[in-house]
Write a protein that holds these residues in place. Structure first.
Motif: not given
Length: 552
Positions: A111-135
């Motif tokens: 897709g129209d995205l750059s798969l790099d460390e910055a992207f992966l870091k943002a994904v990790r942080e978003k996942m941890l946010e979902y964990v914290e919220k117990k989505l």
């Protein structure tokens, strides 16, 4: 109104309508690991379901196979939600779980995205946010036509294709926030359960790592497993070349009459790979011992025969030898913690005799090879003499063949190690991986029923023990192989389905193996079945369904 509930042999009372999650919280103190699923009277349930009456409850934690798979499945859902959220729905053209790698899944993004460390870091942080919220992870049941529409709108075209062949009129859709997806199997109640994971960039994609099953609150070190990765990459390339990467693609091929061409092409690709391995062996005359190892139901015996044919075509004289003939006498066999003979440990092999005879053969001496009599539990000598000439080569097969402790006296240059496994390249759809172990379990059930008269229940019952032996004696050494061979055939589950379903249906509802049988039957239901009449006699599949030209 209260219901009487039996848990671990004790009786409790809870109001009808109480969520299993509430009951699980009360009993969590009695378990080392997080409870994620429950069975009510041997029927597996998600924790957000509610108590409906008197029953016996059994809890499953992340250390149990069913609970561990629910954790991985739920974590994959959370990953996909985070990927689409970080990149933007329109930017992701395809997010795909490709195959297993280093205690996790190797995934790719298009897709129209750059798969790099910055992207992966943002994904990790978003996942941890979902964990914290117990989505919450919510499930809704929709009719199949509606599901097809949902998948099309989300551009999940593999799922859309898969469900065109769905017999059931309704489908379970899982939802996390505003993200919807389909997953094959049960889920945990919310993201709060999914604390343990890691993400690593790797080879143009990334790996999501899962917890260790023996310690479900720790992530094992990331080990790339480069050789296995290259074998899986080749399998994916073969699938792309054939136009088949998912079960929906395979079903399309079958329904359009393309199965025979598919079988012939896949068999030709495997034969070419075997010929390449034989050519590598023949190029170096110092290689006298071909050491073949792999997990259960990998097709080692048929592979050994086919490799021997290719070695003969290269001008060599191959001689197959089963390392099992070097078992120690029965009374000397080590025992496991349950007091049963442990035939899978290295100490069950007469290592010194094996090394002495192999070294004598290498020196040009004549050796009388043993034959192990499994009825008497003793080695016998029946005049099977052997001397190695310039063109003779030994093809050795055994679970310890990649472990140098087995052949410690043999010169390194005299050995050529081959790892074989059925590394399934086919996925159910974009996000649902077919575990390699499922393919091997189905192979073994079919073969054991045909050759040993064993029930599917018996094969399922002994499978955890088989898997433990593989994890101890085979998998740690796989990266030491000089060559790897993937014995999985892209079409095989459509063939095995015809043989596996009747014996799985034969498992009684009250049997401990019923739950696993039900899961496998649901899995096989995704496949359009085909007849086996046009499978070649030398195919690896013949080792399991019969009708082959080799004595296996």
């Amino acid at each position: 109104m209260n219901a009487k509930v039996t848990i671990n042999g004790k009786q409790y009372e809870y109001p009808v309508g109480t969520a299993y999650q509430e009951i699980a919280r009360e009993h969590q103190k009695d378990y080392d690991w997080d409870i994620v699923l429950v069975s009510a009277d041997k029927r597996l349930r998600e924790l957000n379901k509610k108590l409906s009456g008197d029953c016996e409850l059994v809890f499953y934690t992340t250390a149990d196979p069913a609970g561990y798979q629910a954790y991985r499945r739920s974590l994959t859902l959370m990953l996909m939600k985070a990927v689409y959220k970080v990149a933007g729905n329109e930017a992701v053209h395809r997010a795909q779980v490709q195959h297993s790698l280093s205690s996790g899944y190797y995934c790719t993004l298009e897709g129209d995205l750059s798969l790099d460390e910055a992207f992966l870091k943002a994904v990790r942080e978003k996942m941890l946010e979902y964990v914290e919220k117990k989505l919450p992870i919510e499930k809704r049941n929709v009719n199949t036509d509606q599901a097809l529409k949902i998948f099309h709108e989300h551009r999940m075209y593999d799922k859309e294709k898969l469900f065109r062949y769905r017999r059931a009129s309704r489908v379970n859709i899982y939802k996390m926030g505003d993200f919807e997806d389909y997953f094959y199997g049960y889920m945990v109640p919310d993201a709060g359960y999914l604390k343990y994971f890691d993400l690593h960039l790797y080879e143009g994609g990334f790996v999501i790592q899962f917890p260790d099953r023996k310690d479900p609150r720790s992530i094992p070190p990331f080990k790339p497993q480069g050789k296995i990765f290259q074998v899986m990459r080749q399998a994916v390339e073969w699938g792309d070349m054939l136009g088949i990467s998912t079960v929906g693609d395979l079903n399309d091929c079958i329904s359009r009459g393309g199965m025979q061409q598919l079988v012939m092409t896949q068999e030709a690709l495997q034969e070419r790979k075997i010929a390449e391995i034989a050519r590598s062996i023949a190029e170096d005359s110092s290689r006298k011992f071909i050491m073949i190892a792999g997990p259960s139901s990998s097709g080692k015996t048929t592979f050994s025969h086919r490799l021997s044919i290719q070695l003969s075509a290269a001008g060599l004289k191959p001689h197959p030898i089963a390392v099992d003939n070097y078992f120690v006498e029965r009374e000397q066999t080590p025992k496991d913690s349950d007091g049963n003979y442990n035939f899978e440990c290295l100490e069950a092999i007469d290592i010194e005799l094996f090394n002495r005879q192999m070294c004598e053969l290498l020196e040009g001496k004549t050796v009388e090879l043993p034959h192990f009599n499994f009825k008497t539990g003793k080695k016998e000598y029946n005049g099977d003499y052997m001397t190695l000439g310039p063109d003779d080569i030994l093809v050795l097969e055994g679970i310890h063949c990649l472990n140098d402790r087995l052949s410690h006296s043999l010169p390194h240059e005299s050995k050529f190690k081959i790892y074989i496994s059925a590394l399934t390249q086919l996925n159910v759809d974009e996000h649902n991986r077919i575990p390699t172990t499922d393919g091997r379990l189905i192979r073994r059930m079919v073969r054991d029923a045909r050759t040993r008269g064993s029930s599917a229940a018996r094969t399922i019952g002994m499978w955890p023990s088989v898997r433990r032996g593989e994890e101890e004696n085979i998998f740690p050494y796989q990266e030491e192989a000089d060559a790897m061979f993937n014995s999985a055939l892209i079409y095989e589950l459509s063939v095995l389905k015809q043989y596996a379903e009747p014996i799985l249906f034969g498992i009684d509802r009250d049997a401990p193996e019923y739950m696993e049988a039900k899961r496998l039957l649901k899995f096989l239901d995704y496949f359009v079945g085909v007849d086996s009449s046009f499978i070649p006699e030398n195919s690896l599949v013949r080792e399991f369904i019969g009708g082959g030209c080799f004595r296996v």
